[in-house]
Design a protein around this motif. Structure first.
Motif, short mmCIF file in Angstrom:
data_model
loop_
_atom_site.label_atom_id
_atom_site.label_comp_id
_atom_site.label_asym_id
_atom_site.label_seq_id
_atom_site.Cartn_x
_atom_site.Cartn_y
_atom_site.Cartn_z
N TRP A 29 0.91 -1.17 0.00
CA TRP A 29 0.00 0.00 0.00
C TRP A 29 0.94 1.20 0.00
O TRP A 29 1.51 1.57 1.04
CB TRP A 29 -0.85 -0.08 1.26
CG TRP A 29 -2.13 0.67 1.23
CD1 TRP A 29 -2.71 1.34 0.19
CD2 TRP A 29 -3.01 0.81 2.35
NE1 TRP A 29 -3.90 1.89 0.60
CE2 TRP A 29 -4.11 1.57 1.91
CE3 TRP A 29 -2.98 0.37 3.68
CZ2 TRP A 29 -5.16 1.91 2.76
CZ3 TRP A 29 -4.02 0.69 4.52
CH2 TRP A 29 -5.10 1.45 4.06
N ASN A 80 3.14 0.41 3.03
CA ASN A 80 2.37 0.15 4.24
C ASN A 80 1.72 -1.23 4.12
O ASN A 80 1.36 -1.66 3.02
CB ASN A 80 1.26 1.20 4.39
CG ASN A 80 1.81 2.61 4.44
OD1 ASN A 80 2.17 3.10 5.50
ND2 ASN A 80 1.89 3.28 3.29
N ALA A 82 -1.18 -3.71 4.19
CA ALA A 82 -2.65 -3.68 4.09
C ALA A 82 -3.19 -4.90 4.84
O ALA A 82 -2.72 -6.02 4.63
CB ALA A 82 -3.06 -3.73 2.62
N THR A 83 -4.13 -4.68 5.71
CA THR A 83 -4.64 -5.77 6.54
C THR A 83 -6.15 -5.93 6.37
O THR A 83 -6.82 -5.06 5.81
CB THR A 83 -4.35 -5.49 8.03
OG1 THR A 83 -5.01 -4.27 8.37
CG2 THR A 83 -2.86 -5.35 8.29
N LEU A 86 -8.24 -3.16 7.41
CA LEU A 86 -8.11 -1.95 6.59
C LEU A 86 -8.54 -2.19 5.15
O LEU A 86 -8.26 -1.36 4.27
CB LEU A 86 -6.65 -1.46 6.64
CG LEU A 86 -6.16 -0.98 8.01
CD1 LEU A 86 -4.64 -0.79 8.01
CD2 LEU A 86 -6.86 0.33 8.40
N MET A 90 -8.36 0.49 2.12
CA MET A 90 -7.37 0.10 1.09
C MET A 90 -8.03 0.15 -0.28
O MET A 90 -7.50 0.73 -1.23
CB MET A 90 -6.84 -1.30 1.41
CG MET A 90 -5.79 -1.83 0.44
SD MET A 90 -6.44 -2.42 -1.14
CE MET A 90 -7.50 -3.77 -0.63
N GLU A 124 -2.71 3.81 10.78
CA GLU A 124 -3.53 2.67 11.20
C GLU A 124 -2.89 1.32 10.86
O GLU A 124 -3.34 0.28 11.35
CB GLU A 124 -4.92 2.74 10.54
CG GLU A 124 -5.82 3.86 11.05
CD GLU A 124 -5.53 5.23 10.42
OE1 GLU A 124 -4.59 5.35 9.61
OE2 GLU A 124 -6.27 6.19 10.76
N SER A 125 -1.88 1.31 9.99
CA SER A 125 -1.29 0.04 9.56
C SER A 125 -0.29 -0.48 10.60
O SER A 125 0.48 0.31 11.15
CB SER A 125 -0.59 0.24 8.21
OG SER A 125 0.11 -0.92 7.85
N ALA A 128 5.05 -0.40 8.42
CA ALA A 128 5.31 0.40 7.22
C ALA A 128 6.82 0.43 6.99
O ALA A 128 7.61 0.47 7.94
CB ALA A 128 4.77 1.82 7.41
N PRO A 178 -2.56 -9.92 7.38
CA PRO A 178 -2.27 -9.23 6.11
C PRO A 178 -3.22 -9.69 5.01
O PRO A 178 -3.62 -10.86 4.95
CB PRO A 178 -0.84 -9.67 5.77
CG PRO A 178 -0.31 -10.31 6.98
CD PRO A 178 -1.47 -10.79 7.79
#
Ligand code: FMN
Length: 205
Positions: A29, A80, A82-83, A86, A90, A124-125, A128, A178
């Motif tokens: 991300w 970053n 991405a989960t 999120l 994303m 929020e991630s 990173a 993830p």
């Protein structure tokens, strides 16, 4: 079945299976800052690590999208993680906004300052990677023609890790959930990992 790439039977395979086979792909991300200060954030699943010492990651832009352009001109980007939590924001950041539109704002995400690069990271991630561009590769086809895809490689010069995701000194990948990209509109989530030691005796890395 076998088919030469150009001869796919579109009755049997109406959709190209390539991305469903090269799957799941981690999602980088990518946040960037242009030299004039414009901020950008977008997901890239043609993303991976290519070297560990020093750590190198890269993302491929099919066409000269903002992330690739901003990374090239500034010499920096942030990857970053991405989960699952999120996934909504994303996905929002992948919409085709006009150049320079700040996707952090649109997706309701918080920009956190980085230490070694000017681009912001996604607060929020859980992790990173601050990166300095080391190479930009214009990808060619087997015939030598330019494909229009641009691979931007960056050395990871700094790590941000949310310490809630550390367990016994390790980053707990399964806990971070993830997100990974598969084919079509499919995604996968890492919820479980298993360990397997490598055989002894190899002389490689
Ligand atoms: C999960 C996901 C992965 C993506 N991966 C790529 C990719 O690897 N390469 C690419 O060119 N576009 C990819 N896209 C599309 C870009 O995110 C989209 O074109 C975006 O608008 C580019 O933004 P930018 O111009 O601000 O960089 C992906 C989209 C999603 C949702």
């Amino acid at each position: 079945m076998f088919y030469a790439t150009a001869d796919r039977d579109r009755t049997k395979l109406p959709h190209d299976p390539f991305k469903a086979i090269v799957a799941p792909r981690p999602i980088g991300w990518i946040s960037t800052r242009a030299l004039d200060g414009r901020i950008n954030l977008a997901p890239y699943s043609f993303f991976n690590g290519f070297s560990s010492a020093p750590p190198i990651v890269g993302f491929s832009s099919e066409g000269r999208k903002d992330s690739a352009c901003f990374a090239r001109e500034s010499g920096e980007f942030v990857a970053n993680l991405a989960t699952q939590d999120l996934r909504g924001p994303m996905n929002e950041t992948s919409a085709p906004f006009p150049r320079g539109y700040n996707e952090f704002v649109r997706a309701g995400l918080t920009m956190a300052k980085c230490r070694l690069v000017a681009a912001p990271r996604v607060a929020e991630s859980p992790a990173a990677l601050e990166c300095k561009v080391v190479d930009v590769v214009e990808i060619k086809s087997a015939s030598g023609a330019l494909t229009g895809a641009v691979l931007t490689l960056g050395e990871v010069v700094g790590f941000h890790i949310d310490e809630r995701f550390l367990l016994d000194g390790r980053f707990d990948t399964a806990r971070a959930h993830p997100l990974a990209r598969c084919g079509y509109q499919d995604y996968a989530v890492v919820e479980e990992v298993f360990a397997m030691a490598r055989p002894k005796g190899g002389g490689d890395v």
